[in-house]
Design an enzyme around this catalytic site. Structure first.
Site, PDB file in Angstrom:
ATOM      1  N   ASP A  85      -0.691  -1.952  14.145  1.00  0.00           N
ATOM      2  CA  ASP A  85      -0.921  -1.141  12.953  1.00  0.00           C
ATOM      3  C   ASP A  85      -0.921   0.286  13.476  1.00  0.00           C
ATOM      4  O   ASP A  85      -1.852   0.707  14.162  1.00  0.00           O
ATOM      5  CB  ASP A  85      -2.272  -1.506  12.319  1.00  0.00           C
ATOM      6  CG  ASP A  85      -2.509  -0.728  11.034  1.00  0.00           C
ATOM      7  OD1 ASP A  85      -1.742   0.206  10.764  1.00  0.00           O
ATOM      8  OD2 ASP A  85      -3.467  -1.064  10.314  1.00  0.00           O
ATOM      9  N   GLU A 113       2.623  -3.028  10.702  1.00  0.00           N
ATOM     10  CA  GLU A 113       2.107  -3.112   9.339  1.00  0.00           C
ATOM     11  C   GLU A 113       3.024  -2.384   8.358  1.00  0.00           C
ATOM     12  O   GLU A 113       3.140  -2.757   7.199  1.00  0.00           O
ATOM     13  CB  GLU A 113       0.698  -2.492   9.255  1.00  0.00           C
ATOM     14  CG  GLU A 113       0.204  -2.484   7.831  1.00  0.00           C
ATOM     15  CD  GLU A 113      -1.175  -1.883   7.630  1.00  0.00           C
ATOM     16  OE1 GLU A 113      -1.999  -1.972   8.536  1.00  0.00           O
ATOM     17  OE2 GLU A 113      -1.411  -1.348   6.540  1.00  0.00           O
ATOM     18  N   GLU A 114       3.686  -1.348   8.840  1.00  0.00           N
ATOM     19  CA  GLU A 114       4.479  -0.504   7.943  1.00  0.00           C
ATOM     20  C   GLU A 114       5.879  -1.030   7.664  1.00  0.00           C
ATOM     21  O   GLU A 114       6.586  -0.484   6.829  1.00  0.00           O
ATOM     22  CB  GLU A 114       4.572   0.919   8.512  1.00  0.00           C
ATOM     23  CG  GLU A 114       3.233   1.597   8.710  1.00  0.00           C
ATOM     24  CD  GLU A 114       2.393   1.683   7.428  1.00  0.00           C
ATOM     25  OE1 GLU A 114       2.980   1.729   6.330  1.00  0.00           O
ATOM     26  OE2 GLU A 114       1.145   1.665   7.535  1.00  0.00           O
ATOM     27  N   ASP A 130       0.856  -1.191   0.000  1.00  0.00           N
ATOM     28  CA  ASP A 130       0.000   0.000   0.000  1.00  0.00           C
ATOM     29  C   ASP A 130       0.887   1.235   0.000  1.00  0.00           C
ATOM     30  O   ASP A 130       1.961   1.243   0.611  1.00  0.00           O
ATOM     31  CB  ASP A 130      -0.879   0.055   1.270  1.00  0.00           C
ATOM     32  CG  ASP A 130      -1.665  -1.227   1.475  1.00  0.00           C
ATOM     33  OD1 ASP A 130      -2.149  -1.766   0.477  1.00  0.00           O
ATOM     34  OD2 ASP A 130      -1.772  -1.673   2.638  1.00  0.00           O
ATOM     35  N   ASP A 132       1.214   7.886   8.192  1.00  0.00           N
ATOM     36  CA  ASP A 132       1.526   6.463   8.426  1.00  0.00           C
ATOM     37  C   ASP A 132       2.972   6.327   8.888  1.00  0.00           C
ATOM     38  O   ASP A 132       3.291   5.638   9.863  1.00  0.00           O
ATOM     39  CB  ASP A 132       1.439   5.668   7.107  1.00  0.00           C
ATOM     40  CG  ASP A 132       0.036   5.217   6.755  1.00  0.00           C
ATOM     41  OD1 ASP A 132      -0.765   5.022   7.661  1.00  0.00           O
ATOM     42  OD2 ASP A 132      -0.225   5.045   5.547  1.00  0.00           O
ATOM     43  N   GLU A 172      -4.584  -6.694  12.940  1.00  0.00           N
ATOM     44  CA  GLU A 172      -5.951  -6.229  12.692  1.00  0.00           C
ATOM     45  C   GLU A 172      -6.937  -7.296  13.195  1.00  0.00           C
ATOM     46  O   GLU A 172      -7.771  -7.031  14.057  1.00  0.00           O
ATOM     47  CB  GLU A 172      -6.152  -5.904  11.203  1.00  0.00           C
ATOM     48  CG  GLU A 172      -5.342  -4.676  10.798  1.00  0.00           C
ATOM     49  CD  GLU A 172      -5.280  -4.380   9.307  1.00  0.00           C
ATOM     50  OE1 GLU A 172      -5.077  -3.222   8.960  1.00  0.00           O
ATOM     51  OE2 GLU A 172      -5.392  -5.316   8.477  1.00  0.00           O
ATOM     52  N   LEU A 188      -1.300   3.294  12.220  1.00  0.00           N
ATOM     53  CA  LEU A 188      -2.406   4.180  11.823  1.00  0.00           C
ATOM     54  C   LEU A 188      -3.261   3.451  10.789  1.00  0.00           C
ATOM     55  O   LEU A 188      -2.960   3.448   9.596  1.00  0.00           O
ATOM     56  CB  LEU A 188      -1.858   5.500  11.255  1.00  0.00           C
ATOM     57  CG  LEU A 188      -2.867   6.645  11.272  1.00  0.00           C
ATOM     58  CD1 LEU A 188      -3.354   6.963  12.681  1.00  0.00           C
ATOM     59  CD2 LEU A 188      -2.279   7.891  10.646  1.00  0.00           C
ATOM     60  N   ASP A 189      -4.309   2.819  11.304  1.00  0.00           N
ATOM     61  CA  ASP A 189      -5.183   2.041  10.424  1.00  0.00           C
ATOM     62  C   ASP A 189      -6.250   2.950   9.815  1.00  0.00           C
ATOM     63  O   ASP A 189      -6.737   3.867  10.476  1.00  0.00           O
ATOM     64  CB  ASP A 189      -5.861   0.934  11.241  1.00  0.00           C
ATOM     65  CG  ASP A 189      -6.696   0.051  10.356  1.00  0.00           C
ATOM     66  OD1 ASP A 189      -6.126  -0.597   9.464  1.00  0.00           O
ATOM     67  OD2 ASP A 189      -7.933   0.031  10.535  1.00  0.00           O
TER      68      ASP A 189
HETATM   69  P1  AHM Z   1      -4.924  -0.036   5.997  1.00  0.00           P
HETATM   70  O1  AHM Z   1      -4.286  -0.770   7.144  1.00  0.00           O
HETATM   71  O2  AHM Z   1      -4.034   0.069   4.805  1.00  0.00           O
HETATM   72  O3  AHM Z   1      -5.503   1.277   6.414  1.00  0.00           O
HETATM   73  O4  AHM Z   1      -6.122  -0.974   5.491  1.00  0.00           O
HETATM   74  C1  AHM Z   1      -7.029  -1.468   6.430  1.00  0.00           C
HETATM   75  C2  AHM Z   1      -8.357  -0.826   6.231  1.00  0.00           C
HETATM   76  C3  AHM Z   1      -9.332  -1.095   7.339  1.00  0.00           C
HETATM   77  O5  AHM Z   1      -9.253  -0.102   8.329  1.00  0.00           O
HETATM   78  C4  AHM Z   1     -10.651  -1.084   6.644  1.00  0.00           C
HETATM   79  O6  AHM Z   1     -11.608  -1.911   7.263  1.00  0.00           O
HETATM   80  C5  AHM Z   1     -10.323  -1.598   5.272  1.00  0.00           C
HETATM   81  O7  AHM Z   1      -8.938  -1.401   5.093  1.00  0.00           O
HETATM   82  C6  AHM Z   1     -11.032  -0.848   4.206  1.00  0.00           C
HETATM   83  O8  AHM Z   1     -10.704  -1.404   2.983  1.00  0.00           O
HETATM   84  P2  AHM Z   1     -11.522  -1.045   1.650  1.00  0.00           P
HETATM   85  O9  AHM Z   1     -11.103   0.333   1.278  1.00  0.00           O
HETATM   86  O10 AHM Z   1     -11.073  -2.076   0.666  1.00  0.00           O
HETATM   87  O11 AHM Z   1     -12.982  -1.151   1.953  1.00  0.00           O
HETATM   88 MG    MG Z   2      -4.449  -1.455   8.853  1.00  0.00          MG
END
Ligand code: AHM
Ligand code: MG
Length: 359
Positions: free
Chosen positions: A133, A112-113, A83, A89, A294, A135-136
């Protein structure tokens, strides 16, 4: 300007609250630090939770100042799972990794990063392994929708020097877990394994997390809410499609609520009731969300609030999320979690299709 009379009887309020210039602080409500100290004799765990709480305060400040400090936008890198990383982040990750590495109580950190786990140098190792994680909800950072930090804590195996194996374990091995949601208020939700789930609200006037409420699924299941990215529905299996269609019909249909920030969606699910789903689909047979930082922490909180946390149909069977054992630190699994009423309703569509659900 004319002054309106205060709507409260201050003499009554004063017997229950401390009255400061502009804030009411409940008397006897423990701080997060006080709560942790009351519930563990392990001072290292107290130090760890203090470090995590401090990180959450720092991240909360960074999130609030992002527009002013020019922290919106991409950092120009990709994270462990491909990502695009946002500046916030990267900053949140630095805050967490620096604080936990230097806490003296950690051995292994998984973020996660970061592609690789961080193994704290032997002389400086403590006994805790933390998956987080920082900053989720990255897609929500730049538009000021709620985001959050998620964490799960393990103890390394006795006597050993911490290695990746110490954190590649089933979710039932977690000692404690939680999340912090950065929203109109900053709330940190935390549970020791087997204990209740407690919510601590950051009081900005004193910079402390104060115990504000006990988290528990509402009696009878609460509000009928389903939460998923329905844009993926074309790729779902037939029982999920049928289930989501069924949510919408009848005399009292479910409401759809989905922020795209797991922390905000789970926080609402715990408080109001309902079901959150990020299922497997044809394109992503393992779903999107990551197990260690998560799936596991949220599954522990959901179960301890009286709900169900399942993978849904995953590799041919239904599994309790906490029973999954990740083979790699960034492994993913599908997620179906919520109150009993609603997860059982979801299961019924598989049962009707002749698929057995172990309970
Ligand atoms: P991230 O960790 O890159 O932010 O991704 C996790 C997030 C969750 O917080 C959320 O439920 C989901 O990804 C949303 O995904 P989508 O955009 O595919 O619906
Ligand atoms: Mg996340």
């Amino acid at each position: 300007m004319t002054f309106q009379p205060c709507p409260f009887n201050l003499s009554t309020i004063n017997s229950h609250f401390f009255l400061t210039s502009s804030h009411l602080i409940p008397q006897n409500a423990p701080t997060l630090a006080g709560f942790v100290m009351q519930n563990t004799k392990d001072k290292d765990l107290v130090i760890l939770m203090q470090a995590i709480a401090l990180c959450c305060k720092q991240i909360s400040t960074a999130v609030k100042r992002a527009g002013i400090a020019k922290l919106y936008g991409l950092a120009g890198e990709q994270n462990s799972t491909g990502d695009d990383q946002k500046k916030l982040d990267v900053m949140s990750n630095e805050i967490m990794t620096n604080a936990l590495r230097n806490s003296g109580v950690c051995a292994v950190l998984v973020s996660e990063e970061d592609e690789e786990p961080i193994i704290v140098p032997e002389g400086n190792q403590g006994k805790y392994c933390v998956a987080f994680d920082p900053l989720d909800g990255s897609s929500n950072i730049d538009c000021n929708v709620s985001v959050g930090t998620i964490f799960g804590v393990y103890e390394k195996k006795e006597g050993s020097v911490g290695t990746t194996a110490d954190i590649l374990r089933g979710g039932d091995d977690m000692l404690c877990a939680g999340y912090c949601v950065y929203s109109s208020a900053v709330e940190l939700v935390f549970a020791f394994k087997g204990g209740g789930v407690h919510c601590f609200c950051l009081d900005p006037s004193i910079g402390e997390f104060i115990n504000s409420r006990v988290m528990k699924f509402p009696e009878g299941g609460g509000k009928k809410i389903y939460s998923c990215n329905e844009g993926n529905s074309e790729k779902w299996d037939q029982p999920i499609k049928d289930c989501v269609e069924a949510f919408k019909i009848g005399e009292k249909p479910y409401a759809a609520r989905y922020t795209g920030s797991m922390v905000a969606d789970i926080h609402r699910t715990l408080l109001y009731g309902g079901i959150f789903m990020y299922p497997a689909d044809k394109k992503s047979p393992k779903g999107k969300l990551r197990i260690l930082y998560e799936g596991f922490p949220m599954a522990m909180l959901i179960e301890q609030c009286g709900g169900i946390a399942s993978t849904g149909l995953f590799n041919g069977s239904f599994q309790r999320i906490l029973d999954v054992v990740p083979g790699h630190i960034h492994d993913r699994c599908p997620i179906i979690m919520g109150g009993e009423r609603d997860v059982n309703f979801f299961y019924s569509f598989y049962e009707n299709a002749g698929i057995e659900i172990p309970k």
